[in-house]
Design a protein around this motif. Structure first.
Motif, PDB file in Angstrom:
ATOM      1  N   ALA A 211       0.844  -1.204   0.000  1.00  0.00           N
ATOM      2  CA  ALA A 211       0.000   0.000   0.000  1.00  0.00           C
ATOM      3  C   ALA A 211       0.877   1.250   0.000  1.00  0.00           C
ATOM      4  CB  ALA A 211      -0.886   0.002   1.239  1.00  0.00           C
ATOM      5  N   ASP A 212       0.468   2.234  -0.783  1.00  0.00           N
ATOM      6  CA  ASP A 212       1.173   3.516  -0.855  1.00  0.00           C
ATOM      7  C   ASP A 212       0.231   4.609  -0.345  1.00  0.00           C
ATOM      8  OD1 ASP A 212       2.165   5.993  -1.585  1.00  0.00           O
ATOM      9  OD2 ASP A 212       2.801   5.382  -3.582  1.00  0.00           O
ATOM     10  N   PRO A 213       0.300   4.892   0.978  1.00  0.00           N
ATOM     11  CA  PRO A 213      -0.599   5.908   1.525  1.00  0.00           C
ATOM     12  C   PRO A 213      -0.201   7.318   1.101  1.00  0.00           C
ATOM     13  CG  PRO A 213       0.890   5.105   3.246  1.00  0.00           C
ATOM     14  CD  PRO A 213       1.165   4.295   2.016  1.00  0.00           C
ATOM     15  N   SER A 214       1.054   7.507   0.684  1.00  0.00           N
ATOM     16  CA  SER A 214       1.539   8.855   0.358  1.00  0.00           C
ATOM     17  C   SER A 214       0.872   9.395  -0.906  1.00  0.00           C
ATOM     18  CB  SER A 214       3.060   8.848   0.173  1.00  0.00           C
ATOM     19  OG  SER A 214       3.694   8.237   1.276  1.00  0.00           O
ATOM     20  N   GLY A 237       2.819  -4.922   2.930  1.00  0.00           N
ATOM     21  CA  GLY A 237       3.833  -3.910   3.191  1.00  0.00           C
ATOM     22  C   GLY A 237       3.363  -2.537   2.777  1.00  0.00           C
ATOM     23  N   LEU A 238       4.235  -1.567   3.008  1.00  0.00           N
ATOM     24  CA  LEU A 238       3.942  -0.159   2.715  1.00  0.00           C
ATOM     25  C   LEU A 238       5.066   0.429   1.876  1.00  0.00           C
ATOM     26  CD1 LEU A 238       3.128   1.210   6.290  1.00  0.00           C
ATOM     27  CD2 LEU A 238       1.452   0.826   4.456  1.00  0.00           C
ATOM     28  N   ILE A 239       4.735   1.453   1.092  1.00  0.00           N
ATOM     29  CA  ILE A 239       5.766   2.309   0.503  1.00  0.00           C
ATOM     30  C   ILE A 239       5.375   3.739   0.857  1.00  0.00           C
ATOM     31  CG2 ILE A 239       4.652   2.192  -1.804  1.00  0.00           C
ATOM     32  CD1 ILE A 239       7.565   2.527  -2.952  1.00  0.00           C
ATOM     33  N   VAL A 240       6.300   4.435   1.526  1.00  0.00           N
ATOM     34  CA  VAL A 240       5.979   5.732   2.135  1.00  0.00           C
ATOM     35  C   VAL A 240       7.056   6.751   1.770  1.00  0.00           C
ATOM     36  CG1 VAL A 240       5.576   6.916   4.344  1.00  0.00           C
ATOM     37  CG2 VAL A 240       4.893   4.536   4.081  1.00  0.00           C
ATOM     38  N   GLU A 241       6.616   7.973   1.439  1.00  0.00           N
ATOM     39  CA  GLU A 241       7.589   9.021   1.116  1.00  0.00           C
ATOM     40  C   GLU A 241       8.047   9.743   2.388  1.00  0.00           C
ATOM     41  OE1 GLU A 241       6.858   9.811  -3.562  1.00  0.00           O
ATOM     42  OE2 GLU A 241       5.855  11.193  -2.219  1.00  0.00           O
ATOM     43  N   VAL A 242       9.381   9.827   2.529  1.00  0.00           N
ATOM     44  CA  VAL A 242      10.001  10.406   3.725  1.00  0.00           C
ATOM     45  C   VAL A 242      11.120  11.348   3.276  1.00  0.00           C
ATOM     46  CG1 VAL A 242      11.244   9.894   5.869  1.00  0.00           C
ATOM     47  CG2 VAL A 242       9.532   8.279   5.027  1.00  0.00           C
TER      48      VAL A 242
END
Ligand code: PEP
Ligand code: MN
Length: 289
Positions: A211-214, A237-242
């Motif tokens: 999942a990409d919540p960003s 899993g997740l992919i998140v922008e930081v």
């Protein structure tokens, strides 16, 4: 009589669960995606500078991320916006891998660039705008690298599964399906996070779901809540922008978490992960009708 999922998605049989294949587990460096461990990919939207990348890589690793994300080739909405550092960006990612021990996921936008990106990346990202670029899918599949396939912003679940099937048809079963929000009539958020798609994909497909919540939210305030929802929906899993300083990010700053906010998000998903327990283990697709 209700139609079974197998009938509904009969066009893409190999991505569906079967008695032989309940769950694909993808090896990456010294861990797996789609196995018991919930995997977080984190990092900046764009690779900007070596210092930014390494600083973020070390911080996200400390908070539990396994994979560093960062775009070297950027599909920007404006042709005049920063388009990415290309090869130089890939070299920075490779250096960040050495420094942090994280695996690298980065987007490949053109079939001509597949060999180059595959040389540096552990996972090739196919972006939303290219989900139906079939020649790119074929070339990426043949690279042998695992593929993170992002859902097109106007693609149905069936469309995404068709693209995944093409990758499988080209000899690569290591595909992760990524829900990153779709366009709807709602304009308050960048996209509409289709959590139903996550639950559905977990029901019908053996491929890991990320999942990409960003990109779904487009706003950092909403990212932690969407991340927790993805955990509850049993995403793998997740992919998140930081970014160390999101307001100065060269792309997607509005939706990027700073390091402290990322730490807090990671801590906040823990109780939800603990609740999942055995409910997340691979199970047969329910046959309906
Ligand atoms: C990205 O991951 O930065 C990106 C461009 O994602 P998407 O293809 O989902 O828009
Ligand atoms: Mn982005």
């Amino acid at each position: 009589m209700r139609v079974s999922w197998q009938e509904r998605f009969a066009e893409t049989p190999d991505v569906l669960k079967s008695a032989e294949r309940l769950q694909t587990v993808i090896p990456v460096l010294d861990f797996t995606v789609g196995g018991d461990e919930f995997i977080t990919m984190a990092g900046p939207c764009s690779v900007e500078t070596e210092a930014q990348l390494i600083e973020t890589a070390l911080r996200v690793r400390r908070s539990g991320a396994r994979i560093l994300r960062g775009g070297a080739f950027k599909p920007r909405s404006s042709p005049y916006a920063f388009q990415g550092h290309g090869r130089e960006g890939l070299k920075m990612l490779a250096h960040a891998r050495v420094e942090s021990g994280l695996a690298i996921v980065t987007e490949v936008m053109s079939e001509c660039d597949v060999p180059l990106v595959a040389e540096f990346a552990d996972i090739l990202q196919i972006g939303s705008r290219n989900m139906e670029n079939f020649s790119l899918l074929e070339a990426a599949a043949r690279s042998g690298r695992p593929i993170l396939l992002k859902r097109g912003m106007m693609a149905t679940v069936a469309d995404m599964l068709r693209s995944a099937q093409i990758i499988l048809d080209n000899g690569n079963t290591n595909v992760m399906l990524c829900e990153r929000g779709i366009r709807t009539f709602e304009t308050a958020t960048r996209n509409t996070f289709d959590v139903t798609a996550i639950a559905l994909l977990k029901q019908i497909s053996h491929l890991p779901v990320i999942a990409d919540p960003s990109h779904a939210a487009g706003n950092r305030d909403l990212v932690p809540a969407l991340a927790r929802i993805a955990v509850a929906a049993e995403a793998d899993g997740l992919i998140v922008e930081v970014h160390p300083d999101p307001d100065k990010a060269w792309s997607d700053g509005d939706q990027s978490l700073d390091h402290d906010a990322f730490d807090a998000m990671m801590a906040s998903i823990e109780p939800y992960l603990a609740l999942r327990g055995p409910a997340c283990s691979p199970r047969p697709m329910e046959l309906i009708g």
